[in-house]
Design an enzyme around this catalytic site. Structure first.
Site, PDB file in Angstrom:
ATOM      1  N   CYS A 117      10.720  32.786 -19.381  1.00 52.35           N
ATOM      2  CA  CYS A 117      12.050  32.695 -18.752  1.00 52.35           C
ATOM      3  C   CYS A 117      12.136  33.520 -17.467  1.00 52.35           C
ATOM      4  CB  CYS A 117      13.134  33.145 -19.723  1.00 52.35           C
ATOM      5  SG  CYS A 117      13.106  32.250 -21.274  1.00 52.35           S
ATOM      6  N   HIS A 257      19.310  35.972 -16.201  1.00 46.84           N
ATOM      7  CA  HIS A 257      18.827  34.902 -17.077  1.00 46.84           C
ATOM      8  C   HIS A 257      19.860  34.676 -18.178  1.00 46.84           C
ATOM      9  CE1 HIS A 257      16.570  32.467 -19.722  1.00 46.84           C
ATOM     10  NE2 HIS A 257      16.243  33.436 -20.575  1.00 46.84           N
ATOM     11  N   ASN A 287      20.115  28.494 -23.394  1.00 46.20           N
ATOM     12  CA  ASN A 287      19.028  29.134 -22.654  1.00 46.20           C
ATOM     13  C   ASN A 287      18.098  28.045 -22.111  1.00 46.20           C
ATOM     14  OD1 ASN A 287      16.681  30.417 -21.863  1.00 46.20           O
ATOM     15  ND2 ASN A 287      16.576  31.790 -23.623  1.00 46.20           N
TER      16      ASN A 287
END
Ligand code: COA
Length: 338
Positions: A117, A257, A287
């Protein structure tokens, strides 16, 4: 480290998410979970999911075309394409090569970048070096994921958390004093076990046994990743600000993030930033891994939450384990044709 010399910044932004949404209510009929549990633990309400047969390069190419349009740059001006992804179309060729062909960026070199990520911020820093040295002029950095294709839809610990999407930026030269001011990249490979897909690589090649043991799906130790994220997000952002000669008091906009609202809130607290300065869209997309920061960046621009001269901080964490922060003094010409 502090970034010197010429200004290298983002001159175009685009994103794309698949049409189909999966709500928490929908998930209640797939695994034993509840809307209340998911919202209270993560802040996620729904996520977008690709239709069968749609792959990461498809989403990446849509986002890239939008970023090129926004930058007023044609595909054949692109020197390099970097795709940050944990869900490539296949092991090889790289997703970046597939995107290069789709968008007809025939002069561009292309490679994928694997940093979970944190991949988009890693990609931004990597790409900017080629412009800083004068080797290249225009670079596409894309974060793109189809996480729905690697989730174990029997595992409520993970399948409720992720979504699909892509975000892209065009990197180019900006006036001196603008663009990337400072960065912080890091990794702790000893935490690799906490977030992984065990099979399908050289360690455990695909066999009928690996498939029946569900080893091709994402596995995560949620609590370990949570503790790591809470620690590293604030620390890394502060380091990148230090390296830029700035402090958190200078920050106009934080784009973290988007994994979990509680992790985002703790990063904001560590930086003493009010939540009004923090971009949050985890509720709508879940996510989306390497795609989450560029998707949030695009929304921030559309909602007028980021303007020229603002100091914006990107901060990510993810599989590896990795982390990455990037401080940018924002400058983007409006190329919209009226
Ligand atoms: N619905 C209902 N219950 C669930 C559930 C779900 N979707 N997922 C887990 N649970 C259960 C667990 O089984 C556990 O039950 P038990 O106590 O009977 O064993 C209980 O909820 C509590 O689990 P816990 O792990 O303590 O919850 P938590 O508050 O730590 O939240 C996460 C779990 C996964 C949301 C949180 O740890 C997290 O966000 N971690 C980081 C993940 C991440 O960001 N990953 C991506 C990195 S890029």
């Amino acid at each position: 480290m502090q970034v010197k010399n010429k200004g290298v910044g983002i001159i175009g932004v685009g994103s794309y998410v698949p049409e189909k949404t999966l709500t928490n209510k929908d998930l209640e009929s797939i695994v034993e979970t509840s809307d209340e549990w998911i919202v209270s633990r993560t802040g996620i309400k729904e996520r977008h999911i690709v239709a069968p047969g749609v792959a990461t390069s498809d989403l990446a190419a849509y986002a890239a075309e939008r970023a090129l349009l926004d930058a007023g740059v044609s595909a054949d001006e692109i020197d390099l394409i970097i795709v940050a992804t944990a869900t490539p179309d296949m092991l090889f060729p790289s997703t970046a090569c597939l995107v290069q062909d789709k968008i007809k960026a025939s002069k561009a070199a292309a490679f994928d970048l694997s940093a979970g990520c944190s991949g988009f911020a890693y990609g931004l820093v990597t790409g900017s070096q080629f412009i800083q040295t004068g080797l290249y002029n225009k670079i596409l950095v894309i974060g793109a994921e189809t996480l729905s294709t690697i989730l174990d839809w029997n595992d409520r610990n993970t399948c409720v958390l992720f979504g699909d999407g892509a975000g892209a930026v065009v990197l180019g030269e900006v006036p001196a004093g603008y663009g990337i001011l400072g960065i912080d990249l890091g990794a702790d490979g000893s935490g690799g076990e906490f977030l992984k897909i065990p099979a399908g690589g050289s360690r455990l090649p695909a066999t009928s046994e690996s498939v029946s043991q569900r080893l091709h799906y994402l596995q995560m130790s949620g609590n370990d990743v949570f503790k790591f994220a809470v620690k590293v997000m604030g620390e890394s952002a502060v380091k990148a600000l230090d390296n830029s000669g700035l402090s958190s008091a200078d920050v106009d906009c934080l784009i973290p993030h988007q994994a979990n609202i509680r992790i985002i809130q703790s990063a904001a607290k560590r930086l003493k930033l009010p939540m009004e300065k923090v971009i949050v869209n985890v509720d709508k997309y879940g996510n989306t891994s390497a795609a989450s920061i560029p998707i949030a960046l695009n929304e921030a621009l559309q909602d007028n939450k980021l303007k020229n001269d603002d100091v914006v901080v990107f901060v990510g964490f993810g599989a590896g384990l990795t982390w990455a922060s990037c401080v940018i003094k924002w400058y983007k010409e409006d190329k919209t044709v009226v």
